[in-house]
Design a protein around this motif. Structure first.
Motif, PDB file in Angstrom:
ATOM      1  N   GLU A   1      49.435  60.756  39.223  1.00 30.49           N
ATOM      2  CA  GLU A   1      49.222  60.661  40.431  1.00 30.49           C
ATOM      3  C   GLU A   1      49.238  59.063  40.689  1.00 30.49           C
ATOM      4  OE1 GLU A   1      48.298  62.485  43.378  1.00 30.49           O
ATOM      5  OE2 GLU A   1      49.021  64.115  42.203  1.00 30.49           O
TER       6      GLU A   1
ATOM      7  N   VAL B   1      46.774  57.885  37.921  1.00 28.15           N
ATOM      8  CA  VAL B   1      45.769  58.802  37.569  1.00 28.15           C
ATOM      9  C   VAL B   1      46.305  60.307  36.768  1.00 28.15           C
ATOM     10  CG1 VAL B   1      43.703  60.380  38.064  1.00 28.15           C
ATOM     11  CG2 VAL B   1      44.454  58.385  39.675  1.00 28.15           C
TER      12      VAL B   1
ATOM     13  N   CYS C   1      46.645  63.227  36.216  1.00 31.23           N
ATOM     14  CA  CYS C   1      46.153  64.696  36.580  1.00 31.23           C
ATOM     15  C   CYS C   1      46.752  65.907  35.614  1.00 31.23           C
ATOM     16  CB  CYS C   1      46.194  64.887  38.169  1.00 31.23           C
ATOM     17  SG  CYS C   1      45.169  63.844  38.996  1.00 31.23           S
TER      18      CYS C   1
ATOM     19  N   GLY D   1      41.143  64.675  40.240  1.00 35.51           N
ATOM     20  CA  GLY D   1      41.598  63.148  39.948  1.00 35.51           C
ATOM     21  C   GLY D   1      40.412  62.472  39.605  1.00 35.51           C
TER      22      GLY D   1
END
Lengths: 396, 66
Positions: free
Chosen positions: A183, A265, A267, A294
């Motif tokens: 992300e 992030v 994820c 997240g």
């Protein structure tokens, strides 16, 4: 050691932790508690800064590690509101409550806890390689103060180096995050805006944040973290920052921007391997992130605690093979649940805007008392019958 | 090769996390891409939240791709 000099006291430690985020300092704390000699190396000049985080945590998760303190809590949140692409607002009935943190101070406190337990922390210490011997990790190569290259030996290295996750890769663990799972996130802290100080808002839709969501997390009466994450693959057409600028221009035209940060992030599911000879990975570096939300603060600290305790025990019993238990312990505690969440994420992000609007319309008919997250999920599944098979697969 | 646009990078590490070659160095407020290792796959360019990176295919690499 000369007084005031940013230099490790020794050139040999039982355990060296790379990275002083919540996962790293929690690992250090629990390892030091068992009596091991622990060093934490942080590449930046500050622990806890720059903040790269939405800063939301649940009370329940937090209290496992630290007593909540107003010094580092910006808001207490009790409600969620989910906004569909057409603007329909859904207010799920969530149990419990949470906080929006001041990570800058929070991370300091966690670091202090680690040092009270006996760990040593050195900042401006950039780990740029591992000392390897016969396939085993035996220490780290460090650039100190941007000028001095040194080597520090350790029986166990704990990689808590965040989204970059290079430490694991140097030791042959595959921690590269797939583009579709990364992300790509941007956040602005806005002030001079109207926010509900006890409510977190989540916006969904292809035009707002494709493959992710946009959040508004209150930090007091008129300030909020407004950010979004888009799945890395969508960045090919338009970058995360452009999405956020458009949203803010439309929704908070009079805001003053206190800070703009970027972040990534992972994820994903937990990395396939998070332990090898002499090395353990924790936090974002191990992809210990809730793949749907997240959220990574509590997950990372849970990973850190397990790793720290096991590393400490391995040192105490002088049996380094014990660290291989970490993988299993993590999977039992949270890793398996994250695998299930990862599958849920994969079909949530397949919903088109029309489908999301349709689900939101269905949900808005359910009275608040009955709108638990479970019912919310069931309604979403009913709206897309083809998902039932996929959902069943999750539980089989 | 991947070009880093001056002054725009926030040093967040998103690009490092997706780089399959582990060839991006990030230290506090410095970023460096090791050209000899980089394969011009472009993942870092798409993952970057700030549009800091730009892929310019050089002639040699282009030949290799074909």
């Amino acid at each position: 050691m000369a007084f005031g000099k940013n230099f490790p006291k020794f050139d040999y430690y039982d355990i060296v932790v790379v990275g002083a985020g919540p996962a790293g300092t929690t690992a250090a704390r629990f390892a030091a508690m068992s009596g091991a000699r622990v060093l934490v190396l942080e590449k930046d000049r500050d622990v806890g800064y720059p903040v790269r985080c939405g800063e939301a945590v649940s009370h329940e998760g937090l209290v496992q590690f630290i007593e909540p303190n107003p010094k580092w809590i910006a808001s207490t949140v009790r409600y969620f509101k989910l906004v569909a692409p057409d603007g329909t607002v859904i207010k799920p009935n969530i149990e419990g409550f949470g906080y929006i943190l001041e990570r800058r101070i929070f991370d300091y406190e966690l670091a202090k806890l680690a040092t009270y337990c006996g760990a040593e922390i050195v900042t401006k210490a950039y780990v740029n390689g591992l000392i390897m011997n016969d396939g085993k990790v035996e220490g780290v190569k460090v650039l100190l103060n941007n000028s001095e290259q040194i080597e520090i030996r350790a029986k166990i290295v704990i990689g808590a180096d965040g989204v970059e996750s290079r430490v694991g890769r140097w030791a042959g663990l595959n921690t590269t995050c797939k583009l579709q799972d990364m992300e790509s996130a941007v956040q602005m802290t806005l002030t001079n805006i109207n926010v509900e100080p006890d409510t977190c808002y989540f916006y969904f839709g292809e035009k707002v944040a494709p493959g992710g969501y946009l959040w508004v997390f209150p930090k007091g009466e008129n300030t909020a973290n407004v950010g979004l994450g888009i799945a890395g693959i969508y960045g090919r057409q338009k970058h995360a920052l452009s999405y956020l600028e458009e949203f803010i221009e439309k929704n908070f035209p009079n805001a003053s921007i206190l800070t703009v940060i970027a972040g990534g992030v992972p994820c994903a599911k937990t990395a396939d391997k998070i332990v090898t000879h002499g090395l353990m990975l924790v936090g974002d570096a191990a992809h210990q992130v809730n793949p749907v939300s997240g959220g990574g603060i509590i997950s990372g600290m849970i990973g850190g605690k397990i790793a720290g305790q096991i590393a400490g025990e391995a040192i105490k019993k002088n049996d380094l093979n014990l660290i291989f238990n970490y993988e299993n312990e993590w999977r039992k505690t949270l890793g398996q649940r994250h695998e299930r969440y990862y599958k849920i994420k994969q079909f949530i992000y397949k919903f088109s805007d029309e489908k999301l609007n349709e689900i939101a319309r269905e949900l808005s008919k359910i009275p608040y008392e009955n709108l638990t997250l479970k019912n919310l999920f069931l309604t979403a599944v009913k709206a897309q019958p083809s998902l039932i098979v996929e959902v069943l697969k999750l539980f089989i | 090769m991947v070009i880093i646009k001056d002054g725009k990078c926030d040093f967040c590490g998103c690009c490092v996390g997706v780089c399959p070659e582990n060839c991006i160095e990030l230290y506090e407020a410095e970023i460096k891409i090791i050209d000899e290792i980089c394969t011009d796959c472009g993942k870092c360019v798409w993952a970057c939240p700030f549009e800091v990176l730009e892929l310019r295919i050089t002639k040699n690499k282009k030949d290799e791709l074909i």
